[in-house]
Design an enzyme around this catalytic site. Structure first.
Site, mmCIF file in Angstrom:
data_model
loop_
_atom_site.group_PDB
_atom_site.id
_atom_site.type_symbol
_atom_site.label_atom_id
_atom_site.label_comp_id
_atom_site.label_asym_id
_atom_site.label_seq_id
_atom_site.Cartn_x
_atom_site.Cartn_y
_atom_site.Cartn_z
ATOM 1 N N GLY A 130 0.807 -1.221 0.000
ATOM 2 C CA GLY A 130 0.000 0.000 0.000
ATOM 3 C C GLY A 130 0.834 1.262 0.000
ATOM 4 C CB THR A 139 -7.512 0.614 -5.105
ATOM 5 O OG1 THR A 139 -6.889 1.226 -3.967
ATOM 6 C CG2 THR A 139 -7.262 -0.888 -5.069
ATOM 7 C CB THR A 183 -7.279 2.052 12.703
ATOM 8 O OG1 THR A 183 -8.024 3.214 13.051
ATOM 9 C CG2 THR A 183 -8.213 0.854 12.759
ATOM 10 C CG ASP A 184 -7.779 5.871 16.510
ATOM 11 O OD1 ASP A 184 -8.266 5.543 15.412
ATOM 12 O OD2 ASP A 184 -7.731 7.053 16.905
ATOM 13 C CD GLU A 185 -12.053 4.667 12.553
ATOM 14 O OE1 GLU A 185 -13.151 4.103 12.362
ATOM 15 O OE2 GLU A 185 -11.555 5.481 11.764
ATOM 16 C CE1 TYR A 197 -10.007 0.915 8.108
ATOM 17 C CE2 TYR A 197 -10.878 2.419 9.767
ATOM 18 C CZ TYR A 197 -9.804 1.865 9.100
ATOM 19 O OH TYR A 197 -8.524 2.247 9.422
ATOM 20 C CE LYS A 243 -6.385 -1.639 9.487
ATOM 21 N NZ LYS A 243 -5.333 -1.931 8.470
ATOM 22 C CG ASN A 264 -8.732 10.313 13.024
ATOM 23 O OD1 ASN A 264 -8.923 9.332 13.740
ATOM 24 N ND2 ASN A 264 -9.657 10.802 12.220
ATOM 25 N N PRO A 276 -18.944 19.806 4.571
ATOM 26 C CG PRO A 276 -18.914 17.720 3.526
ATOM 27 C CD PRO A 276 -18.354 19.108 3.416
#
Length: 332
Positions: free
Chosen positions: A7, A35, A121-123, A146, A150, A175, A201
């Site tokens: 990636g 991609t 990721t922290d998510e 998502y 992960k 982030n 937005p």
């Protein structure tokens, strides 16, 4: 040292390759499927005998095996990352993020790669109330497809360490923002929309909180884990600078000399996490701390997008055509 970066045409991956080529006399193999978010323009100026590009999908073990032969380490960035896209269609996220990570781990196991760093990721920790912080062994509570993909990849990585003794470490950045970030993401979307005279937005009331980390600081932390991190361990990477989304937007508006009339609140997305926050003492104990505070990092980021209009304008044109095609097909 020879390092395979999966990636590497993406946002953090391309910044990481630049970082490695500046700092070390290493050979870097960039493995990317090109991609929509894998942009060759991100590294078009890199001309070096120590850099090579290899086209292939990360879930394709046969191609990945060819690219990874004779490398000493793999740093695995390749992933689908946009939460909104995962809500619209989770299937690609499972394919790339779960099966792709399996392929990386299996190739590393078969080739006896000396070190693997899996970028998470922290998510994976999900939303946290004010005053609470996720540490590396906190339970996973992903909200989006998502984040769930992960979290699954993290568990796969740990299983390969426990079962096969694969020397894999995991990093969980907060982030990121900075140059070369795809303009569907929050900060570059806000910057480029203002430049184009378009509204920004903001989901819901804009009170969702994130810990913002400048991408070069993230690259330094990943580099540290690559060289000094322990196999079988995860490392949270955060700047410790939490801001509400609305406050980030107002800072961008102020830097560009505009007013709050550019801000447009829109319907919140499903399962929108309120707050991400991590305990990062473990990575700091290795000797890392962010060099750039948020204000200076944001100024540098805004300047980069102002100076690189052609880079992001072409991308946003493709985004608009893609969206138009999506709505056309969905209504037919």
């Amino acid at each position: 040292m020879r390092i395979l970066v999966t990636g590497g045409m993406g946002f953090i991956g391309s910044n990481f390759i630049r970082y490695l080529l500046r700092k070390y006399d290493y050979t870097i193999i960039n493995y990317d499927a090109l991609t929509y978010a894998g942009n060759p323009e991100n590294l078009k100026d890199i001309i070096s005998e120590r850099y090579a590009f290899y086209y292939g999908r990360v879930e394709c073990i046969e191609e990945l095996m060819k690219a990874a032969r004779d490398v000493d380490a793999i740093v695995h960035f390749a992933a689908e990352t946009h939460v909104d896209r995962s809500i619209e269609d989770p299937s690609l996220f499972l394919k790339t993020n779960v099966l792709g990570t399996y392929s990386v781990l299996e190739v590393a196991r078969k080739l006896r790669i000396k070190k693997v760093v899996h970028v998470s990721t922290d998510e994976v920790y999900g939303s946290l109330p004010d005053g609470e912080y996720a540490h590396e062994d906190s339970p996973f509570s992903p909200s989006s497809p998502y984040a769930a993909s992960k979290a699954s990849a993290d568990l796969l990585a740990f299983s390969f360490f426990n079962t096969y003794f694969l020397p894999v470490s995991i990093v969980r950045p907060s982030n990121n923002f900075g140059p070369f970030q795809y303009p569907e993401k929050f900060i570059p979307l806000a910057i480029t929309n203002i430049i184009e005279g378009l509204p920004i937005p903001v989901y819901g009331d804009g009170r969702n909180i994130r810990d913002w980390l400048y991408v070069e600081d993230c690259c330094e932390a990943i580099d540290l884990v690559l060289h000094r991190g322990s196999p079988g361990e995860a490392y949270n990477i955060g700047a410790g600078y939490e801001l509400r989304n609305i406050d980030v937007v107002r800072r961008i508006v102020n830097i560009l000399g505009k007013g709050d009339d550019f801000i447009k609140f829109v319907e919140d997305r499903p399962a929108h996490d309120y707050r991400y926050s991590m305990d990062c003492r473990k990575i700091r104990a290795l000797g890392w701390s962010p060099r750039l505070n948020f204000e200076r990092g944001l100024e540098k980021t805004v300047s980069w997008y102002v100076d690189n209009y052609g880079w992001w304008k072409a991308i946003k044109g493709r985004m608009a055509r893609e969206k138009a095609g999506y709505w056309s097909s969905s209504r037919s």
